[in-house]
Every structure is written in structure tokens, then in C-alpha cells.
Scaffold this motif. Structure first.
Motif, PDB file in Angstrom:
ATOM      1  N   GLN A  58      -2.958   2.240  11.916  1.00  0.00           N
ATOM      2  CA  GLN A  58      -3.812   2.346  13.096  1.00  0.00           C
ATOM      3  C   GLN A  58      -4.970   1.353  13.028  1.00  0.00           C
ATOM      4  N   LEU A  59      -5.554   1.217  11.845  1.00  0.00           N
ATOM      5  CA  LEU A  59      -6.667   0.269  11.669  1.00  0.00           C
ATOM      6  C   LEU A  59      -6.187  -1.150  11.870  1.00  0.00           C
ATOM      7  N   VAL A  60      -4.999  -1.443  11.342  1.00  0.00           N
ATOM      8  CA  VAL A  60      -4.445  -2.786  11.502  1.00  0.00           C
ATOM      9  C   VAL A  60      -4.146  -3.079  12.963  1.00  0.00           C
ATOM     10  N   ALA A  61      -3.601  -2.089  13.647  1.00  0.00           N
ATOM     11  CA  ALA A  61      -3.310  -2.273  15.069  1.00  0.00           C
ATOM     12  C   ALA A  61      -4.580  -2.558  15.853  1.00  0.00           C
ATOM     13  N   ALA A  62      -5.649  -1.876  15.494  1.00  0.00           N
ATOM     14  CA  ALA A  62      -6.929  -2.100  16.177  1.00  0.00           C
ATOM     15  C   ALA A  62      -7.448  -3.505  15.892  1.00  0.00           C
ATOM     16  N   VAL A 120      -8.029  -4.391   0.497  1.00  0.00           N
ATOM     17  CA  VAL A 120      -6.731  -3.754   0.257  1.00  0.00           C
ATOM     18  C   VAL A 120      -6.598  -3.371  -1.210  1.00  0.00           C
ATOM     19  N   LEU A 121      -7.028  -4.269  -2.095  1.00  0.00           N
ATOM     20  CA  LEU A 121      -6.952  -3.986  -3.530  1.00  0.00           C
ATOM     21  C   LEU A 121      -7.811  -2.775  -3.879  1.00  0.00           C
ATOM     22  N   ALA A 122      -9.007  -2.709  -3.301  1.00  0.00           N
ATOM     23  CA  ALA A 122      -9.881  -1.554  -3.541  1.00  0.00           C
ATOM     24  C   ALA A 122      -9.236  -0.272  -3.024  1.00  0.00           C
ATOM     25  N   LEU A 123      -8.560  -0.362  -1.879  1.00  0.00           N
ATOM     26  CA  LEU A 123      -7.880   0.805  -1.317  1.00  0.00           C
ATOM     27  C   LEU A 123      -6.797   1.312  -2.268  1.00  0.00           C
ATOM     28  N   THR A 124      -6.002   0.403  -2.809  1.00  0.00           N
ATOM     29  CA  THR A 124      -4.913   0.834  -3.689  1.00  0.00           C
ATOM     30  C   THR A 124      -5.446   1.413  -5.001  1.00  0.00           C
ATOM     31  N   ARG A 125      -6.528   0.846  -5.511  1.00  0.00           N
ATOM     32  CA  ARG A 125      -7.126   1.434  -6.730  1.00  0.00           C
ATOM     33  C   ARG A 125      -7.641   2.839  -6.426  1.00  0.00           C
ATOM     34  N   VAL A 147       0.838  -1.202   0.000  1.00  0.00           N
ATOM     35  CA  VAL A 147       0.000   0.000   0.000  1.00  0.00           C
ATOM     36  C   VAL A 147       0.873   1.253   0.000  1.00  0.00           C
ATOM     37  N   GLU A 148       1.899   1.247   0.820  1.00  0.00           N
ATOM     38  CA  GLU A 148       2.781   2.419   0.900  1.00  0.00           C
ATOM     39  C   GLU A 148       3.510   2.653  -0.418  1.00  0.00           C
ATOM     40  N   ARG A 149       3.849   1.565  -1.128  1.00  0.00           N
ATOM     41  CA  ARG A 149       4.524   1.731  -2.411  1.00  0.00           C
ATOM     42  C   ARG A 149       3.586   2.338  -3.448  1.00  0.00           C
ATOM     43  N   ILE A 150       2.324   1.970  -3.407  1.00  0.00           N
ATOM     44  CA  ILE A 150       1.348   2.570  -4.325  1.00  0.00           C
ATOM     45  C   ILE A 150       1.239   4.068  -4.054  1.00  0.00           C
ATOM     46  N   VAL A 151       1.237   4.447  -2.778  1.00  0.00           N
ATOM     47  CA  VAL A 151       1.213   5.865  -2.422  1.00  0.00           C
ATOM     48  C   VAL A 151       2.449   6.566  -2.981  1.00  0.00           C
ATOM     49  N   GLU A 152       3.618   5.955  -2.786  1.00  0.00           N
ATOM     50  CA  GLU A 152       4.868   6.559  -3.265  1.00  0.00           C
ATOM     51  C   GLU A 152       4.861   6.739  -4.780  1.00  0.00           C
ATOM     52  N   LEU A 180      -2.197  12.126   0.626  1.00  0.00           N
ATOM     53  CA  LEU A 180      -1.937  10.726   0.300  1.00  0.00           C
ATOM     54  C   LEU A 180      -1.025  10.064   1.331  1.00  0.00           C
ATOM     55  N   LEU A 181      -0.079  10.819   1.861  1.00  0.00           N
ATOM     56  CA  LEU A 181       0.853  10.251   2.838  1.00  0.00           C
ATOM     57  C   LEU A 181       0.181   9.907   4.161  1.00  0.00           C
ATOM     58  N   LYS A 182      -1.008  10.438   4.411  1.00  0.00           N
ATOM     59  CA  LYS A 182      -1.728  10.112   5.639  1.00  0.00           C
ATOM     60  C   LYS A 182      -2.364   8.729   5.575  1.00  0.00           C
ATOM     61  N   ILE A 183      -2.488   8.186   4.364  1.00  0.00           N
ATOM     62  CA  ILE A 183      -3.176   6.903   4.206  1.00  0.00           C
ATOM     63  C   ILE A 183      -2.429   5.783   4.924  1.00  0.00           C
ATOM     64  N   GLY A 184      -1.094   5.753   4.775  1.00  0.00           N
ATOM     65  CA  GLY A 184      -0.306   4.703   5.418  1.00  0.00           C
ATOM     66  C   GLY A 184      -0.457   4.672   6.926  1.00  0.00           C
ATOM     67  N   PRO A 185      -0.234   5.795   7.608  1.00  0.00           N
ATOM     68  CA  PRO A 185      -0.382   5.795   9.060  1.00  0.00           C
ATOM     69  C   PRO A 185      -1.793   5.432   9.525  1.00  0.00           C
TER      70      PRO A 185
END
Length: 200
Positions: free
Chosen positions: A191-195, A162-167, A88-93, A182-187
Motif C-alpha cells: 500500500q505504501l509503495v502504491a501511494a 528497506v534494510l531497517a524494515l527487514t532487520r 521483504v516477504e521472504r524475510i517474513v516467511e 507479521l503477515l500484515k507487513i507485506g500488504p
């Protein structure tokens, strides 16, 4: 000395692919393709057949590259959630690195041709399913090694999310969202994963 035919074809196919990606199928004329590839219209027909056949080759090439890119990102990362988050972070980058890029060709192709061209729809479906399967494998590992709770959801369903998120990230980039947004998406995803990893 003339260049080998295979080299000419590979070069021309990539140039045609870039043109179709940027302009779409309907928006690309034979003159556009001739200019991009450096081949005359007659040579285009002799080498690739019709415009439809050339588009099919170009789209298949793009889809194969998308699958390979996904696999490489996941393979370079640790098994489990680390790989999914890295993807996901690579798609953002990639979206931030080239804000002028024409966006996802799969999304463009299915929007333009998906309802009228079964081959395009099938190619897109094959590609996205393959990418989804790769993500699901890592999510299954995450559940098995305790990174995700057993009740956090089916790995295949999570992979679809996850695929829908990256699209969506690519669509936001194409719509002009800036790097800060866009850089806020990763953090937030972290947080969602941690929850989802915490025991209730």
C-alpha cells in the motif's frame, strides 16, 4: 579412514557458528564448542586458533551467507520493485517458518561486540552495505521504469529504509510476534509503495 581435514573443518566451523549464533560470544564456552564440533579443546586450538579467531571465521561465514541469500532472492525476482517486495516477504516467511531460530547474528554480534571489537563492526558494516547496494539497484530500476515517482526519494536512502524494515521484522519475530501480525507487513508495504507510485 579419517575424513579429509577440509571436510572436518567445514563441519566443525558450521557447528561452532550455530553455537555462537545461539549463545553469543561470551555465552559460548570452549566446552560448548568442543561438544558442538566433536573436537577436543586441543584440536580446536590447532585447527582454528583462539576462540576469537573461530568466532571471526564463523561470523564471516554467516555474513557471506546473508549476502548470498539477499542476492539470490533478488535475482530470482523481476527487476525493480517486485524484487524488493519479494525480499521483504521472504524475510517474513523465514521468520514465521522458524519462530525458535535465534534471530539475526549480525544484530547479536554488533550488540554484544560492536563497540569493543572493530573487526566485528567492520564485517557487519560490509555485509549490510552490500545488501543495501543490491536493494538500491532494484530501487533504481523501479524509479527508471516508472514504478516509483522521480521525487519518491534517493534509491540508496530507500534501500536503507528497506534494510531497517527487514532487520525489524526479525526482531519482532524474536520478540514473539505471531504470524498474523507479521503477515500484515507485506500488504501494508504494498500500500505504501502504491501511494509512492502515484502522480500527485
Amino acid at each position: 579412514m579419517a575424513r579429509p581435514r577440509k571436510f572436518v573443518e567445514a563441519d566443525a566451523e558450521r557447528a561452532a557458528r550455530d553455537t555462537f549464533h545461539r549463545k553469543g560470544f561470551a555465552g559460548t564456552s570452549l566446552s560448548d564448542l568442543a561438544e558442538a564440533t566433536g573436537l577436543g579443546k586441543g584440536s580446536l586450538y590447532n585447527t582454528f586458533g583462539s576462540k576469537e579467531e573461530l568466532y571471526a571465521r564463523a561470523f564471516h561465514s554467516y555474513c557471506d551467507d546473508a549476502i548470498t541469500n539477499t542476492a539470490q532472492i533478488l535475482e530470482r525476482s523481476q527487476p525493480g520493485l517486485h524484487g524488493v517486495l519479494a525480499y521483504v516477504e521472504r524475510i517474513v516467511e523465514e521468520t514465521i517458518e522458524d519462530p525458535a531460530r535465534p534471530g539475526c547474528m549480525i544484530a547479536k554480534a554488533t550488540s554484544e561486540l560492536g563497540s569493543t571489537t572493530p573487526a566485528v563492526r567492520g564485517e557487519a558494516h560490509r555485509t549490510l552495505r552490500t545488501m543495501e547496494d543490491a536493494l538500491a539497484t532494484h530501487l533504481s530500476q523501479a524509479r527508471d521504469n516508472g514504478e516509483l515517482r522521480p521525487d519518491s526519494g534517493d534509491p540508496e536512502d530507500l534501500a536503507t529504509l528497506v534494510l531497517a524494515l527487514t532487520r525489524g521484522i526479525e526482531a519482532l519475530g524474536a520478540a514473539g510476534y505471531d504470524a498474523d501480525a507479521l503477515l500484515k507487513i507485506g500488504p501494508v508495504l504494498h500500500q505504501l509503495v502504491a501511494a509512492a507510485s502515484k502522480t500527485p
